[in-house]
Design a protein around this motif. Structure first.
Motif, PDB file in Angstrom:
ATOM      1  N   ARG A   1      34.529  -1.372  23.735  1.00 32.02           N
ATOM      2  CA  ARG A   1      35.412  -1.565  22.595  1.00 32.02           C
ATOM      3  C   ARG A   1      36.114  -0.241  22.248  1.00 32.02           C
ATOM      4  N   PRO A   2      37.229  -0.314  21.528  1.00 37.29           N
ATOM      5  CA  PRO A   2      37.906   0.923  21.121  1.00 37.29           C
ATOM      6  C   PRO A   2      37.010   1.837  20.279  1.00 37.29           C
ATOM      7  N   PHE A   3      37.153   3.130  20.485  1.00 37.11           N
ATOM      8  CA  PHE A   3      36.444   4.170  19.736  1.00 37.11           C
ATOM      9  C   PHE A   3      34.931   3.953  19.733  1.00 37.11           C
TER      10      PHE A   3
ATOM     11  N   VAL B   1      35.827   9.739  13.387  1.00 40.99           N
ATOM     12  CA  VAL B   1      34.837   8.816  13.940  1.00 40.99           C
ATOM     13  C   VAL B   1      34.517   9.161  15.382  1.00 40.99           C
TER      14      VAL B   1
ATOM     15  N   ALA C   1      41.289   8.020  14.635  1.00 39.37           N
ATOM     16  CA  ALA C   1      39.823   7.967  14.569  1.00 39.37           C
ATOM     17  C   ALA C   1      39.213   9.362  14.641  1.00 39.37           C
TER      18      ALA C   1
ATOM     19  N   ASN D   1      41.481   4.645  21.983  1.00 36.32           N
ATOM     20  CA  ASN D   1      41.950   3.594  21.070  1.00 36.32           C
ATOM     21  C   ASN D   1      42.029   2.222  21.728  1.00 36.32           C
ATOM     22  N   LEU D   2      41.957   2.187  23.056  1.00 33.55           N
ATOM     23  CA  LEU D   2      41.968   0.888  23.736  1.00 33.55           C
ATOM     24  C   LEU D   2      40.655   0.617  24.459  1.00 33.55           C
ATOM     25  N   GLY D   3      39.682   1.465  24.224  1.00 38.38           N
ATOM     26  CA  GLY D   3      38.401   1.250  24.866  1.00 38.38           C
ATOM     27  C   GLY D   3      38.328   1.796  26.281  1.00 38.38           C
TER      28      GLY D   3
ATOM     29  N   HIS E   1      31.064   4.767  21.370  1.00 42.16           N
ATOM     30  CA  HIS E   1      30.449   6.031  21.762  1.00 42.16           C
ATOM     31  C   HIS E   1      29.748   5.937  23.108  1.00 42.16           C
TER      32      HIS E   1
END
Lengths: 297, 531
Positions: free
Chosen positions: A69-71, A260, A257, A81-83, A73
């Protein structure tokens, strides 16, 4: 400063005043700033050149594949931002920036250098015309000019190179002109003229090698500016286009982000900062190294 | 195939430990600030249940404002304009949280048997904010203003068949049409159709909404006070609503986290989990009918070949689109719009990615060696440029080389808007026939796919004349099947509307219309007390 350089000559030979001074590279390396500059630049250049080959083997993902998924870890530096893998995109993101910067600088050097030498050597009306046109171009801020050209022609690679290169040209032309003026009255030029050597050959064979010092300093400086300009344009969305992996673009895409998942921004910022600082230090070191030559001669 | 529904519950996806620590560190300092300034730190609880409490100020952070902001009832364009419109005015009908049309200023709105005349019965006892009573003449004036030929307003494009609006009694108004329209209620039941008094001056706006305009600085702030003459039974509860304009998402989210605002509309979907993990924040996640299609021009190569259009639709992995572009906050699309319309054909099988089939179709269309296309994109809505990138990546598998041309929004909506061969767009929740009139009939004002099909035109006209809902649904279904098979849209999903607010704000409800923060119905919002 000069004694420091001379005593640190690794050959230990006495100061040479012959026509063959120690190589520029050696004199740059002899300065601590020069060494730092070379190392910093080399690190980023190696990263930019070989990074694209390492991206997929190191991370398991190409710079364009979706890892999570975007952002998120996951992975070493998380996803963007697009994973997509930040590390893969970072490794892939410097090559075009570096290539375009070098090409733009080279273009600026060729055009600006030629114009400057021509102006200085021709003098008279041609000098006035070239230098006044130069002043006009200089009056327009570089980025504004680039924005205008890219808006009209579209954000293509060659447009970036040409626009950045041509906006460098007037500044380079000024340096080339003043450097040429200094050597133009030397005896060897007079001699060549007496033998009615063609003008273009005098410029190419006699003048160019003798202004190479100041020009190479200018080249280093312009390379720094090129990197900054192209990264800025990409950040503004006018340089490299998505989905290209590019440091400038990555900063823009991932800044939302920052609190984050900061890696998408930080890695690129570090790389661009190290590269510009490195080339700047290198340019300074070259300046000192070549200034040395002129003093000695 | 079962009903296409996105099963993963948003928020069920847990944050990793590292993520939580990282965001906690970054947000912690801001949280401390907030605790100092507001006296409402993370650990406290708020009384947000039970009867609404009166008083307090609601501060709402919005992006997208500019010097062109307006408080005009009929010309809302951006987010802030919509918030002002909803709270200052009332239309005759309006959609509720479940996307069902409900009476507002009209207690009934009924067509005649031929659907050529609609009669509105006005609510009695309604007063404008200046104290004057609502009269049929005001409704007549309002629709004259909306359909003014010299300056048509936002909803005028759906009212082209409206010939005349006539007062027929002390509380009744007739809408006379030049052709049958069975969905006129849908077209007037919109926030941009607010009723204004005769002689309305948008500079000194007077309406029947729950609030009145106290002050208004375009691109900066708006202050709303309760309307003393409000006719509604709910609220308003707060003493004041402040709409504050921010330049970008970063700024508005920082304002929320530092408690400079109490609620923000439309947060970036990629940040929903992180903001939601802050214990001071609540997330409002509404399923909507908003969509961000790819638009293929059916009259231009290569998309004039229906096989190419079908192939392009087959290369899309829709779940991946929703995961990467919307961070999972969306519903699957099936190349048909209007998912909230009761007539939406949910039983048509969900189209899924099929690369082999796509390649086959492309080869049959003469593109066996691959195909190169340019996709024009612009940051016209968050997620649009991202969707273009995901599509380009997915299309590679079928040897389609998509070169993305990103332009700025002004260029996108400039002279070439609706003319691009392959581009994108975004639409809010709409019913199917309303959407058809706006975008997929020959003369539609936004016919971006240049869809022009005589059979479809006939079906659309028939459906608009059909008052029997079951029969109309049948006609709509036939039209939707045509779009599913041959249309120029790639509709991969419907995006959720996700907003965030402080937990002490009460009365926010999920709303399917796509209008943020519970449809901007601030009359039902109140500020909870620390308990």
């Amino acid at each position: 400063m000069s004694t420091h350089i001379l005593t640190s000559d690794p050959t230990g030979a006495p100061p040479r005043t012959s026509s063959k001074p120690p190589g520029v590279l050696r004199r740059v390396w002899a300065q601590s700033e020069g060494r730092v500059g070379i190392v910093l630049t080399a690190v980023v250049v190696v990263l930019a050149v070989f990074g694209p080959l390492l991206a997929a083997p190191l991370t398991g993902y190409t710079p364009y594949q979706f890892a999570d998924r975007p952002f998120a870890h996951s992975g070493v530096f998380g996803t963007d931002n697009l994973g997509r893998s930040v590390l893969a995109r970072f490794l892939d993101g410097g090559r075009l920036l570096l290539l375009y910067s070098v090409l733009a600088t080279a273009l600026g050097m060729v055009v600006g250098g030629a114009l400057g030498m021509l102006a200085a050597y021709a003098r008279g009306w041609l000098d006035s015309v070239i230098m006044r046109l130069n002043d006009i171009v200089l009056a327009i801020p570089q980025l504004v000019f680039a924005l205008l050209a890219i808006t009209v022609l579209g954000p293509k690679g060659w447009v970036l190179v040409v626009v950045i290169g041509l906006t460098h040209a007037p500044r380079i032309a000024r340096v080339a002109r003043s450097a040429t003026l200094r050597v133009i009255n030397e005896d060897y030029i007079r001699a060549a003229e007496m033998y009615s050597v063609p003008r273009w050959r005098i410029i190419g064979r006699e003048i160019l090698p003798n202004i190479a010092g100041p020009l190479s300093v200018e080249a280093g400086l312009r390379l720094t500016y090129s990197i900054g300009a192209i990264a800025s344009l990409s950040f503004l969305g006018l340089g490299m286009q998505p989905p290209t992996a590019d440091w400038g673009l990555m900063i823009n895409e991932n800044r939302i982000a920052l609190s984050v998942q900061p890696w998408g921004v930080l890695l690129s910022v570090f790389a661009i900062a190290v590269l510009t600082i490195g080339t700047n230090l290198l340019a300074d070191a070259i300046a000192r190294a070549t200034a040395q030559t002129t003093v000695e001669e | 195939m079962p009903e296409p529904e996105h099963r993963r519950r948003p928020g069920a996806h847990r944050l990793s430990r590292r993520g939580l620590l990282g965001s906690g560190a970054a947000l912690g300092s801001l949280g401390l600030l907030a605790a100092c300034s507001n006296g409402a730190g993370g650990g406290e609880h708020f009384q947000v249940e039970g009867p609404p409490r009166k008083g307090g100020i609601l501060r709402v952070g919005l992006t997208g404002g500019s010097a062109a902001d307006t408080a005009d009832a009929h010309s809302p364009v951006n987010n802030g304009d919509i918030a002002r419109t909803v709270n200052l005015y009332d239309p005759l009908l309006m959609r509720d949280d479940d996307y069902v049309l409900r009476p507002r200023l009209a207690t009934s709105f009924k067509p005649n048997a031929a659907a050529t005349v609609w009669t509105a019965t006005l609510r009695t006892g309604v007063r404008f904010s200046d104290g004057s009573p609502l009269e049929p003449e005001d409704v007549v004036y309002t629709f004259k203003r909306i359909t003014d030929k010299k300056d048509p307003k936002v909803i005028a494009s759906g009212l082209t068949m409206l010939d005349d609006v006539v007062k027929t009694g002390p509380h009744t108004v007739e809408f006379r049409l030049s052709e049958p329209n069975s969905v006129l209620d849908d077209q007037i039941g919109q926030y941009a159709g607010g009723i204004v008094p005769r002689g309305y001056d948008p500079k000194k706006p007077i309406g029947t909404g729950p609030f009145v305009l106290e002050s208004f600085a375009p691109g900066e702030s708006t202050v709303l006070k309760p309307n003393p003459h409000y006719w509604g039974k709910t609220g308003p509860f707060v003493d004041e609503v402040r709409l504050l304009s921010f330049n970008d998402d970063d700024a508005v989210i920082n304002a929320l986290l530092s408690s400079q605002v109490d609620a923000v509309s439309q947060i970036p979907l990629a940040l929903v989990e992180v903001i939601g993990s802050d214990e001071r924040m609540a997330i409002l996640n509404s399923k909507t009918g908003r969509w961000m299609p790819f638009t293929m021009r059916v009259d231009r190569p290569p998309f004039d070949d229906v096989r190419v259009r079908q192939a392009f639709r087959l290369v899309v992995d829709r779940q991946q689109m929703i995961d990467q572009v919307l961070s999972g906050f969306g519903q699957l699309g099936n190349d048909m719009y209007g998912i909230l319309d009761p007539a939406y054909p949910k039983d048509i099988p969900q189209r899924t990615q099929d690369i082999a089939k796509a390649k086959e179709l492309l080869a049959a269309a003469g593109h066996g060696n691959g195909l190169k296309v340019e996709l024009v994109t612009a940051p016209i809505q968050s997620g649009v440029v991202e969707a273009a990138q995901v599509f380009a990546q997915q299309a590679k598998a079928a040897d389609i080389d998509v070169s993305i041309r990103r332009v700025d929004s002004t260029t996108f909506f400039g002279d070439d808007y609706l003319q691009w061969d392959f581009a994108q767009d975004f639409w809010n929740s709409r019913n199917i026939l309303g959407q058809t009139v706006a975008g997929t009939v020959k003369d539609a004002p936004f016919n971006e796919t240049h869809w022009d099909n005589p059979r479809f035109e006939r079906l659309a006209a028939q459906a608009r004349g059909e008052l029997d809902e079951a029969k109309r649904a049948k006609l709509i279904r036939q039209g939707q099947e045509m779009l599913f098979d041959e249309g120029g849209y790639i509709i991969w999903g419907f995006a959720n509307q996700v907003d965030a607010y402080q937990k002490y704000v009460a009365g926010m409800k999920e709303n399917a219309t796509g209008i943020p923060l519970g449809g901007y119905n601030f009359n039902r919002v109140w500020i909870g007390e620390v308990s």
